[in-house]
Write an enzyme that holds these catalytic residues in place. Structure first.
Site, short mmCIF file in Angstrom:
data_model
loop_
_atom_site.label_atom_id
_atom_site.label_comp_id
_atom_site.label_asym_id
_atom_site.label_seq_id
_atom_site.Cartn_x
_atom_site.Cartn_y
_atom_site.Cartn_z
N SER A 123 0.84 -1.20 0.00
CA SER A 123 0.00 0.00 0.00
C SER A 123 0.87 1.24 0.00
O SER A 123 1.98 1.25 0.57
CB SER A 123 -0.85 -0.04 1.28
OG SER A 123 -1.44 1.21 1.51
N TYR A 147 -1.48 -1.06 10.87
CA TYR A 147 -1.78 -1.65 9.56
C TYR A 147 -0.63 -1.39 8.59
O TYR A 147 -0.12 -2.30 7.92
CB TYR A 147 -3.09 -1.06 9.00
CG TYR A 147 -3.25 -1.33 7.52
CD1 TYR A 147 -3.53 -2.61 7.05
CD2 TYR A 147 -3.07 -0.31 6.57
CE1 TYR A 147 -3.64 -2.86 5.69
CE2 TYR A 147 -3.19 -0.55 5.22
CZ TYR A 147 -3.47 -1.83 4.78
OH TYR A 147 -3.56 -2.09 3.43
N LYS A 151 2.38 -3.88 6.53
CA LYS A 151 2.76 -3.89 5.11
C LYS A 151 4.27 -3.70 4.96
O LYS A 151 4.93 -4.40 4.20
CB LYS A 151 2.02 -2.79 4.34
CG LYS A 151 0.52 -3.00 4.24
CD LYS A 151 0.19 -4.23 3.41
CE LYS A 151 -1.30 -4.47 3.27
NZ LYS A 151 -1.65 -5.79 2.76
#
Ligand code: NAD
Ligand code: WQD
Length: 345
Positions: A123, A147, A151
């Site tokens: 992302s 989050y 990643k």
């Protein structure tokens, strides 16, 4: 055969359509924690092709091994993961456990079955607050929430995996802001509860589910003071995976790619584009900034064009029209439909 983890979800279901249309055979592993099997029934309806589906949690290594034992898997597109930024701040362990352990388990099983071609959904969040726009893949990385850190950590782990065994071929795709839906209006984004993201919130205002959009801040140093993002049509994004698959099949190595259009649009520009595409008025109120948000973020997608031969083709009007078609035709998402009956345990 291509394994798509998280293939019943928003982006995964669109990837399945593109893969099947290109003649690939597809097996999906998904625990349905944030999706419904109806999405894959509709993929079947759109393509006329069948998907092998396993309701399996990636953390369940024995069940995952069984999938690899049952099918000759050539490559893996790994989307399965939890993605809500706010929830990740409240429940970091859930995110670290699901996203990291799921990836470890997958990579271990891949090694066991000598499957070495992997595409991973990363992302633009890994760029944190960008030093400048457009953002190149070589920009500094610093995630601002659990989050995003999952990643970033997974990217580092995958690079270490490649360094340890250079017969691997790993492409990390850093998505910017995927929106829109399949132009058929049959598959699309189906958020549970109140949408966290801009486009699903707008479409739910358009059907009367919410009375107005809250615009989080109009005092950013941007064209009109509202946040600017690189919105990309989910079908373009899905096609990028097919290109990445061709690349990992032909080459070995570890590569990162931005998947975006290279153009930034502000929140209010999106509101107005949506109003034009849908013919609906979107009432909105300016609120304070949302914590953790950045002012502006858009990609330099030239590496993906040069190395993968991929470029986004759809514009903001297509994104708004298709998001609206999906929402208008499916006001309750997938919920009102009978469930997909073709499934393994
Ligand atoms: P989604 O929630 O619709 O799809 C993810 C799927 O993974 C869901 O179907 C869910 O049930 C499944 N899943 C989650 N944990 C699992 C586990 N342990 N085992 C098996 N299945 C599991 O989300 P999406 O928007 O389609 O996102 C797909 C991927 O792309 C995610 O990794 C996400 O982080 C990443 N991504 C999404 C966006 C975005 O804005 N949508 C942006 C950048 C990156
Ligand atoms: C876009 C703009 C908001 C909702 C998130 C994740 C990112 C990636 C993509 C997974 C911002 C504004 C939003 C609303 C608003 N996901 N907004 N009112 O924050 O760029 O990215 O999704 O990897 O990691 O952080 O996307 O759609 O939430 O917000 O004004 O009700 O819309 O403030 O400026 P974001 P978004």
């Amino acid at each position: 055969m291509i394994l798509v983890t998280g293939g019943a979800g928003y982006i995964g279901s669109h990837i399945c359509v593109e893969l099947l249309n290109q003649g690939y055979e597809v097996v999906v592993v998904d625990n349905l924690s944030n999706s419904q099997l109806e999405s894959l029934r509709r993929v079947h309806e759109l393509t006329g092709k069948t998907i092998e589906f396993y309701e399996v949690d990636l953390l369940h290594s024995e069940k995952l091994s069984q999938v690899f034992a049952n099918h000759p898997i050539d490559a893996v597109i790994h989307l399965a993961g939890l993605k809500a930024v706010g929830e990740s701040v409240k429940m970091p362990l859930k995110y670290y456990s699901n996203n990291l352990t799921g990836t470890f388990t997958l990579c271990e099983v891949m090694k066991e079955f000598n499957v070495k071609k992997l595409i991973f959904s990363s992302s633009a969040t890994v760029y944190g607050t960008p030093e400048r726009n457009p953002i190149e893949e070589s920009a500094s990385l610093q995630a601002a929430n659990p989050y995003g850190r999952t990643k970033l950590m997974i990217e580092e782990i995958l690079e270490d995996l490649y360094i340890s065994d250079q017969s691997f071929s790993i492409s990390v795709l850093r998505y910017f802001n995927p929106i829109g839906a399949h132009p058929s209006g049959r598959i699309g984004e189906n958020p549970k509860g109140i949408p966290n993201n801009l486009m699903p919130y707008i479409t739910q205002v358009a059907i009367g589910e919410y009375s107005e959009l809250q615009v989080f801040g109009n005092d950013y140093p941007t064209i009109d003071g509202t946040g600017v993002r690189d919105f990309i049509h989910v079908v373009d994004l899905a096609k990028g995976h097919v290109k990445a698959l061709e690349y990992v099949t032909a080459e070995t190595g570890y590569e990162t790619y931005n998947l975006g259009t290279g153009e930034g649009y502000s929140v209010l520009q999106i509101v107005h584009a949506f109003e034009k595409a849908s013919g609906r008025k979107i009432p909105y109120k300016i609120k304070g900034r949302r914590s953790g948000d950045i002012a502006e973020c858009f990609s330099d997608p030239s590496k993906a064009e040069a190395k993968l031969g991929w470029k986004a083709e759809k514009g903001i009007n297509d994104m708004c029209e298709d998001a609206w078609k999906w929402q208008r035709n499916n006001p309750n998402g997938y919920s009102s439909e009978r469930s997909y009956s073709y499934s393994h345990d």
